[in-house]
Design an enzyme around this catalytic site. Structure first.
Site, PDB file in Angstrom:
ATOM      1  N   SER A  59       4.139  -1.942  10.501  1.00  0.00           N
ATOM      2  CA  SER A  59       5.354  -1.709  10.508  1.00  0.00           C
ATOM      3  C   SER A  59       6.475  -3.127  10.190  1.00  0.00           C
ATOM      4  O   SER A  59       7.114  -3.778  10.292  1.00  0.00           O
ATOM      5  CB  SER A  59       5.532  -1.404  11.877  1.00  0.00           C
TER       6      SER A  59
ATOM      7  N   GLY B 268       2.848  -0.639   4.506  1.00  0.00           N
ATOM      8  CA  GLY B 268       3.017   0.515   4.164  1.00  0.00           C
ATOM      9  C   GLY B 268       4.386   0.848   3.514  1.00  0.00           C
ATOM     10  O   GLY B 268       5.124   0.689   2.676  1.00  0.00           O
ATOM     11  N   GLY B 269       5.058   1.325   4.324  1.00  0.00           N
ATOM     12  CA  GLY B 269       6.716   2.164   4.399  1.00  0.00           C
ATOM     13  C   GLY B 269       7.022   1.141   3.341  1.00  0.00           C
ATOM     14  O   GLY B 269       8.192   2.087   2.930  1.00  0.00           O
TER      15      GLY B 269
ATOM     16  N   HIS C 228      -9.073   1.913   5.722  1.00  0.00           N
ATOM     17  CA  HIS C 228      -7.360   1.808   6.307  1.00  0.00           C
ATOM     18  C   HIS C 228      -8.334   2.530   7.567  1.00  0.00           C
ATOM     19  O   HIS C 228      -9.082   3.451   7.309  1.00  0.00           O
ATOM     20  CB  HIS C 228      -6.904   2.252   4.920  1.00  0.00           C
TER      21      HIS C 228
ATOM     22  N   GLU D   7      -6.130   5.218   8.070  1.00  0.00           N
ATOM     23  CA  GLU D   7      -5.827   6.277   7.464  1.00  0.00           C
ATOM     24  C   GLU D   7      -7.605   7.101   7.410  1.00  0.00           C
ATOM     25  O   GLU D   7      -7.307   8.727   7.698  1.00  0.00           O
ATOM     26  CB  GLU D   7      -4.897   6.949   7.121  1.00  0.00           C
TER      27      GLU D   7
ATOM     28  N   GLY E 200       3.392   2.927  10.253  1.00  0.00           N
ATOM     29  CA  GLY E 200       4.618   3.735  10.188  1.00  0.00           C
ATOM     30  C   GLY E 200       4.791   4.248  11.597  1.00  0.00           C
ATOM     31  O   GLY E 200       5.097   5.116  11.035  1.00  0.00           O
TER      32      GLY E 200
ATOM     33  N   GLU F 167      -4.454  -4.497  11.076  1.00  0.00           N
ATOM     34  CA  GLU F 167      -3.210  -3.646  10.720  1.00  0.00           C
ATOM     35  C   GLU F 167      -3.616  -2.661  12.219  1.00  0.00           C
ATOM     36  O   GLU F 167      -4.711  -1.158  12.633  1.00  0.00           O
ATOM     37  CB  GLU F 167      -3.577  -2.947  10.370  1.00  0.00           C
TER      38      GLU F 167
ATOM     39  N   ASN G  42       0.715  -1.414  -0.127  1.00  0.00           N
ATOM     40  CA  ASN G  42      -0.634   0.232   0.219  1.00  0.00           C
ATOM     41  C   ASN G  42       1.203   1.351   0.261  1.00  0.00           C
ATOM     42  O   ASN G  42       1.386   1.716   1.108  1.00  0.00           O
ATOM     43  CB  ASN G  42      -0.656  -0.197   1.323  1.00  0.00           C
ATOM     44  N   TRP G  43       1.332   1.579  -1.051  1.00  0.00           N
ATOM     45  CA  TRP G  43       1.844   3.161  -1.160  1.00  0.00           C
ATOM     46  C   TRP G  43       1.472   4.304  -0.826  1.00  0.00           C
ATOM     47  O   TRP G  43       2.441   5.057  -0.492  1.00  0.00           O
ATOM     48  CB  TRP G  43       2.064   3.768  -2.633  1.00  0.00           C
ATOM     49  N   LYS G  44       0.016   4.546  -0.250  1.00  0.00           N
ATOM     50  CA  LYS G  44      -0.626   5.340   0.076  1.00  0.00           C
ATOM     51  C   LYS G  44      -0.147   6.754  -0.639  1.00  0.00           C
ATOM     52  O   LYS G  44      -0.181   6.211  -1.954  1.00  0.00           O
ATOM     53  CB  LYS G  44       0.120   6.245   1.536  1.00  0.00           C
TER      54      LYS G  44
END
Ligand code: 13P
Length: 256
Positions: free
Chosen positions: A217, A238-239, A101, A103, A177, A171, A11-13
């Site tokens: 993470s 993510g990251g 999600h 966010e 993150g 999650e 998930n590149w956001k």
């Protein structure tokens, strides 16, 4: 034992324009062997603006990768400025759509009812939701992690005939993150807890079949241990999915 091929999804956001996106997918593909794709399903989830470019790349180079979108609207079309329908995503050969999600829940006001509308719209269009649940830190510290997740899972799947057709991503918000990962035991226990809810909603067979990812993470250094847990069927990354080397190592987690 049901065949629950792990789904490793990046998930590149809100990162990477369409040119950067092409380059990143090419770099990931270069690092993976056919065996890696057999052991795990690999998906990339870029921003909307890169979907068409990545679709074209996947098709032209015959990459065995799935494409996902980060969000959708539940209506087919209409006066919803700024929104994208599932039908539009389907036309781009999108397979997965992230719904709920944390966010989106925390920053864009999505509640359980909104998430449920999206989950159902994605299923109705023949695509697969990656339906996200997970508790914020305060609720974990108050001992409410399970009740929060229980509410989110049941509300998000209301009216869904076959919950096993959904990918669920557990999650925990405090692990996203932050570099703080749930221990593999905790992550496994919560994914197992979600599986029990599916058993309650739809029976043991559905619970055996449903894929439950862990996210928060996930890194090159912890992926193998997390993926080795019996209730964890993949990762929503993510990251670390923004770096080809790291994401490729996570996709190759079976190599140990
Ligand atoms: P990080 O891997 O950066 O913690 O993000 C997890 C996530 O939110 C994936 O959807």
């Amino acid at each position: 034992m049901a065949d629950r091929t792990p789904l490793i999804a990046g998930n590149w956001k809100m990162n990477n324009d369409h040119l950067e996106a092409i380059s990143l997918v090419q770099q990931v593909a270069y690092r993976l062997e056919p065996e890696d794709y057999e052991r795990s399903e690999v998906a990339v989830i870029p921003p909307f603006t890169a979907l068409r470019s990545i679709q074209t790349l996947i098709e032209a180079d015959k990459l065995p990768m799935a494409l996902g979108a980060q969000n959708c609207h539940w209506e087919d079309a209409g006066a919803f400025t700024g929104e994208v329908s599932v039908g539009m995503l389907s036309q781009l050969n999108v397979t997965y759509v992230v719904c709920g999600h944390s966010e989106r829940r925390a920053l864009f006001g999505e509640d359980d009812a909104t998430v449920n509308r999206k989950v159902r719209a994605v299923i109705d269009a023949g695509l697969v939701p990656i339906f996200c649940v997970g508790e914020p830190l305060e609720q974990r510290e108050a001992g409410e992690a399970e009740s929060v997740v229980d509410r989110q899972v049941r509300a998000g799947l209301e009216g869904v005939d076959d919950p096993a057709s959904v990918v669920i991503a557990y999650e925990p918000v405090w692990a996203i993150g932050t570099g703080r990962t749930a221990t593999s035991e905790d992550a496994n226990a919560m994914c197992g807890y979600v599986r029990d809810i599916i058993a309650d909603l739809a029976g043991d067979e559905a619970a055996e079949t449903v894929r439950i990812q862990y996210g928060g993470s996930v890194k090159a250094g912890n992926a193998a241990e997390l993926m080795g847990q019996p209730h964890i069927d993949g990762a929503l990354v993510g990251g670390a999915s923004l770096k080809a080397d790291d994401f490729a190592v996570i996709c190759r987690h079976h190599r140990g």
